[in-house]
Motif scaffolding. Structure first.
Motif, mmCIF file in Angstrom:
data_model
loop_
_atom_site.group_PDB
_atom_site.id
_atom_site.type_symbol
_atom_site.label_atom_id
_atom_site.label_comp_id
_atom_site.label_asym_id
_atom_site.label_seq_id
_atom_site.Cartn_x
_atom_site.Cartn_y
_atom_site.Cartn_z
ATOM 1 N N LYS A 230 0.811 -1.219 0.000
ATOM 2 C CA LYS A 230 0.000 0.000 0.000
ATOM 3 C C LYS A 230 0.847 1.272 0.000
ATOM 4 O O LYS A 230 0.346 2.354 -0.320
ATOM 5 N N LYS A 231 2.127 1.153 0.342
ATOM 6 C CA LYS A 231 3.008 2.320 0.387
ATOM 7 C C LYS A 231 3.626 2.649 -0.977
ATOM 8 O O LYS A 231 4.295 3.665 -1.120
ATOM 9 N N ILE A 232 3.395 1.784 -1.955
ATOM 10 C CA ILE A 232 3.984 1.950 -3.282
ATOM 11 C C ILE A 232 2.897 2.299 -4.293
ATOM 12 O O ILE A 232 1.812 1.724 -4.278
ATOM 13 N N LYS A 233 3.199 3.241 -5.177
ATOM 14 C CA LYS A 233 2.243 3.639 -6.208
ATOM 15 C C LYS A 233 1.892 2.450 -7.100
ATOM 16 O O LYS A 233 2.716 1.563 -7.332
ATOM 17 N N ASP A 234 0.682 2.466 -7.606
ATOM 18 C CA ASP A 234 0.309 1.473 -8.613
ATOM 19 C C ASP A 234 1.104 1.734 -9.887
ATOM 20 O O ASP A 234 1.464 2.879 -10.180
ATOM 21 N N PRO A 235 1.386 0.682 -10.659
ATOM 22 C CA PRO A 235 2.086 0.911 -11.925
ATOM 23 C C PRO A 235 1.262 1.755 -12.881
ATOM 24 O O PRO A 235 0.020 1.720 -12.847
ATOM 25 N N ASP A 236 1.938 2.525 -13.717
ATOM 26 C CA ASP A 236 1.283 3.339 -14.729
ATOM 27 C C ASP A 236 0.589 2.411 -15.734
ATOM 28 O O ASP A 236 1.261 1.605 -16.385
ATOM 29 N N PRO A 237 -0.729 2.479 -15.885
ATOM 30 C CA PRO A 237 -1.433 1.569 -16.787
ATOM 31 C C PRO A 237 -1.077 1.752 -18.260
ATOM 32 O O PRO A 237 -1.409 0.897 -19.082
ATOM 33 N N LYS A 238 -0.407 2.855 -18.589
ATOM 34 C CA LYS A 238 0.063 3.031 -19.961
ATOM 35 C C LYS A 238 1.355 2.259 -20.207
ATOM 36 O O LYS A 238 1.756 2.065 -21.356
ATOM 37 N N VAL A 239 2.019 1.842 -19.133
ATOM 38 C CA VAL A 239 3.300 1.137 -19.237
ATOM 39 C C VAL A 239 3.140 -0.340 -18.904
ATOM 40 O O VAL A 239 3.660 -1.207 -19.610
ATOM 41 N N VAL A 240 2.434 -0.642 -17.829
ATOM 42 C CA VAL A 240 2.218 -2.022 -17.385
ATOM 43 C C VAL A 240 0.717 -2.265 -17.287
ATOM 44 O O VAL A 240 0.012 -1.524 -16.603
ATOM 45 N N PHE A 241 0.243 -3.303 -17.975
ATOM 46 C CA PHE A 241 -1.196 -3.547 -18.002
ATOM 47 C C PHE A 241 -1.481 -5.029 -18.227
ATOM 48 O O PHE A 241 -0.706 -5.731 -18.880
ATOM 49 N N PRO A 242 -2.580 -5.525 -17.677
ATOM 50 C CA PRO A 242 -2.961 -6.928 -17.907
ATOM 51 C C PRO A 242 -3.252 -7.152 -19.382
ATOM 52 O O PRO A 242 -3.822 -6.285 -20.055
ATOM 53 N N PHE A 243 -2.858 -8.306 -19.883
ATOM 54 C CA PHE A 243 -3.131 -8.627 -21.276
ATOM 55 C C PHE A 243 -4.630 -8.738 -21.515
ATOM 56 O O PHE A 243 -5.369 -9.306 -20.716
ATOM 57 N N GLU A 244 -5.063 -8.172 -22.632
ATOM 58 C CA GLU A 244 -6.424 -8.317 -23.137
ATOM 59 C C GLU A 244 -6.340 -8.528 -24.641
ATOM 60 O O GLU A 244 -5.403 -8.040 -25.292
ATOM 61 N N ILE A 245 -7.301 -9.230 -25.192
ATOM 62 C CA ILE A 245 -7.308 -9.473 -26.641
ATOM 63 C C ILE A 245 -7.232 -8.158 -27.403
ATOM 64 O O ILE A 245 -6.537 -8.036 -28.420
ATOM 65 N N GLU A 246 -7.914 -7.137 -26.895
ATOM 66 C CA GLU A 246 -7.947 -5.841 -27.583
ATOM 67 C C GLU A 246 -6.562 -5.212 -27.697
ATOM 68 O O GLU A 246 -6.318 -4.384 -28.593
ATOM 69 N N ALA A 247 -5.648 -5.593 -26.807
ATOM 70 C CA ALA A 247 -4.307 -4.998 -26.838
ATOM 71 C C ALA A 247 -3.549 -5.367 -28.109
ATOM 72 O O ALA A 247 -2.579 -4.692 -28.485
#
Length: 255
Positions: A230-247
């Motif tokens: 909880k003390k660490i920022k979430d990763p930037d979703p533009k850089v790290v993101f779960p795989f989706e077919i749309e990607a």
């Protein structure tokens, strides 16, 4: 990037590394077993990212495995067999710098396996990984991607920089000439081996600094207890993101 931005990034990196150290301490105490798989295009930045991940981790409890091409004896074995002996024991973190997913990418593209072997791998790997999870392993799968232009730049640096000569490979030239073939193999592999219990997480890594920082943030969130994460920022979703077919079609992964 301003000096202030660079300072902020360094501070965030140190905080993420510290959180990862604390997460490993907890894992060693609890006997957790962590397997992190790094895959991606050639020159996508796997080596440098792994160095950042392990920089402050325990040498005794952390292993990085980068296997050479299989021997004739290993080629006669069950495909996953040579990896099994490297899986983590209690309290260990094992990082695979390339893995059994060679059979999902480089092997079919370069003709190092038959179409039947490739198909059998895509059919079996999710079952194999589910067995690992059921046995108590935490499995994290990271796919690092890079643009064709950036890949060409990095491959040229390998050829011309004496300090990077050991990174060069006879397969480097094919990374560019067979770009579309690798893209097709990647797309099929990600679609067929992305599973609820062992999902793929994608990393846009043209900017190595941003990529490494956000991979560390992701690993903290994946590995650390909530009081640490909880003390660490979430990763930037533009850089790290779960795989989706749309990607595969919306530009998040390079084609």
């Amino acid at each position: 990037m301003s000096k202030s931005d660079k300072s902020d990034d360094l501070n965030d990196l140190e905080q993420a590394q510290l959180a990862l150290v604390r997460a490993q301490q907890r894992a060693m105490e609890s006997g957790a077993k962590v397997l992190i798989i790094f895959e991606g295009r050639d020159a996508a930045g796997k080596d440098g990212t792994i160095r950042r991940v392990i920089e402050h981790l325990s040498v005794r409890a952390t292993r990085v495995i980068a296997l050479p091409k299989p021997s004739d004896r290993e080629r006669s074995q069950w495909y996953f067999q040579r990896y099994v002996g490297h899986l983590p024991a209690a309290g260990e973190v094992v990082i695979l710098n390339r893995s059994w997913y060679n059979r999902g990418g480089v092997e079919p593209v370069m003709g190092f396996c038959t179409p039947e072997e490739h198909e059998n791998f895509l059919r079996d790997v999710s079952t194999f990984e589910a067995m690992l999870v059921e046995s108590g392993l935490v499995v994290v799968k990271l796919w690092l991607d890079v643009s064709k232009k950036e890949q060409a730049k990095r491959l040229e640096e390998r050829r011309t920089d004496p300090l990077k000569v050991l990174k060069s490979s006879p397969l480097d030239a094919a990374a560019q000439s067979k770009w579309d073939d690798y893209t097709k193999a990647r797309d099929e592999m990600l679609k067929r081996t992305h599973a609820p219990r062992t999902p793929w997480v994608c990393v846009r890594n043209d900017d190595k600094t941003e990529g490494r920082l956000n991979v560390l943030r992701y690993l903290v969130n994946a590995m650390a207890p909530k009081d640490i994460a909880k003390k660490i920022k979430d990763p930037d979703p533009k850089v790290v993101f779960p795989f989706e077919i749309e990607a595969l079609t919306d530009g998040r992964l390079e084609r």
